[in-house]
Scaffold this active site. Sequence first.
Site, mmCIF file in Angstrom:
data_model
loop_
_atom_site.group_PDB
_atom_site.id
_atom_site.type_symbol
_atom_site.label_atom_id
_atom_site.label_comp_id
_atom_site.label_asym_id
_atom_site.label_seq_id
_atom_site.Cartn_x
_atom_site.Cartn_y
_atom_site.Cartn_z
ATOM 1 N N TYR A 214 7.418 -11.408 28.985
ATOM 2 C CA TYR A 214 7.279 -10.042 29.469
ATOM 3 C C TYR A 214 6.790 -10.039 30.911
ATOM 4 C CZ TYR A 214 5.416 -5.297 29.967
ATOM 5 O OH TYR A 214 5.133 -4.026 30.419
ATOM 6 N N LYS B 50 8.743 -8.573 34.358
ATOM 7 C CA LYS B 50 8.185 -7.521 35.211
ATOM 8 C C LYS B 50 8.007 -8.042 36.641
ATOM 9 C CE LYS B 50 6.991 -3.907 33.718
ATOM 10 N NZ LYS B 50 7.759 -2.647 33.534
#
Length: 375
Positions: free
Chosen positions: A107, A111
């Site tokens: 994750y 990002k």
Amino acid sequence: MRVLITGANGFIGKNLQLHLTERRDVEVVRYTHADAPDRLPELLRGVDFVFHLAGVNRPQDPQEFMAGNADLTAALCTALELGVQAGGKKVPVIYTSSTQAARDNPYGQSKRRAEQALRALSQRAGVPVHVFRLPNVFGKWSRPNYNSAVATFCHNVTRGLPIKINDPAAPLTLVYVDDAIERFIQLMDGADAQRDSDGFDTVAPQYTTTVGEVARWIEGFRASRETLMTERVGTGLLRALYATYVSYLPPEAFAYAVPQHGDARGVFVEMLKTPDCGQFSFFTAHPGITRGGHYHHSKTEKFLVIKGKARFKFRHMQTGETHEIVAHGDKAEVVETVPGWTHDITNIGSDELVVMLWANEVFDRERPDTFACAV
């Protein structure tokens, strides 16, 4: 002004849209999970500002992190750059990244890739970019059992469900959704950027607490319906937490009963108690009925007649001086009781008397500071 919101159906997106609908000068274009990235050039036509809120937090397949975060952002950057190259405006972008972008999990990597794409766009095409590495954002409409402990706690506690806490001492940094959106709109309206030492835009205030403390407060909100004792929910983190907690109440729990004490004179109902600012209540009195007949050394009270006609009588406990006030329900007038004066209230009208009451301290049976004495 025409703005594009990606992730328009998400938690922050829904809140942002509601705020923007309060402004007549803003038209919102929405990009949701139902849209494909190849729609972005079409949706960007005539847009003056982009709120890039779309993202993937908890996919079933980790590969979706890259598709939903990095790849989508790359597609947005391409569409924005093509617009500039075609002679269009340099449309500013706000991107809601995460503090997880500093970590090397899937994750965080996705990002971070999205951040890098936007900053590269800014360098190549001069597009103004604001990247927010947000901590835990909370507020109404956040999805429980997803990525917000606050949302999960509020959802469960309002429904009488248990909550699970692995480590009560775990630190938690929180940003309230309304504060984030206020900053976003300020930038949309042309405010100067406020960035940290790493160049990331910032939202203030940020609240530092623990998971256990947040759970204790939220459980306290539920208990307040029984104790009538409210937390200090007028400012800061507790204000935001309480607003969030109430937003998770199911409609059947919007109302709750409070104790009502009745006798031949009428009823007395306590509504709310505070830790250090007294309590609120109301009472009724039938025609001809007198209530009170006591004095206080330090306690003070404010009375407001809501309905009917009342005579307030006072007598000084030392000098014997007397005073009377007649108050009506059709005139907004507060009558205060004064320490050292005994006082009573009589319904001198033909209808039921209804009086609102605030006392500066919560009634303490061990030290009531209330002494019977006829006026």
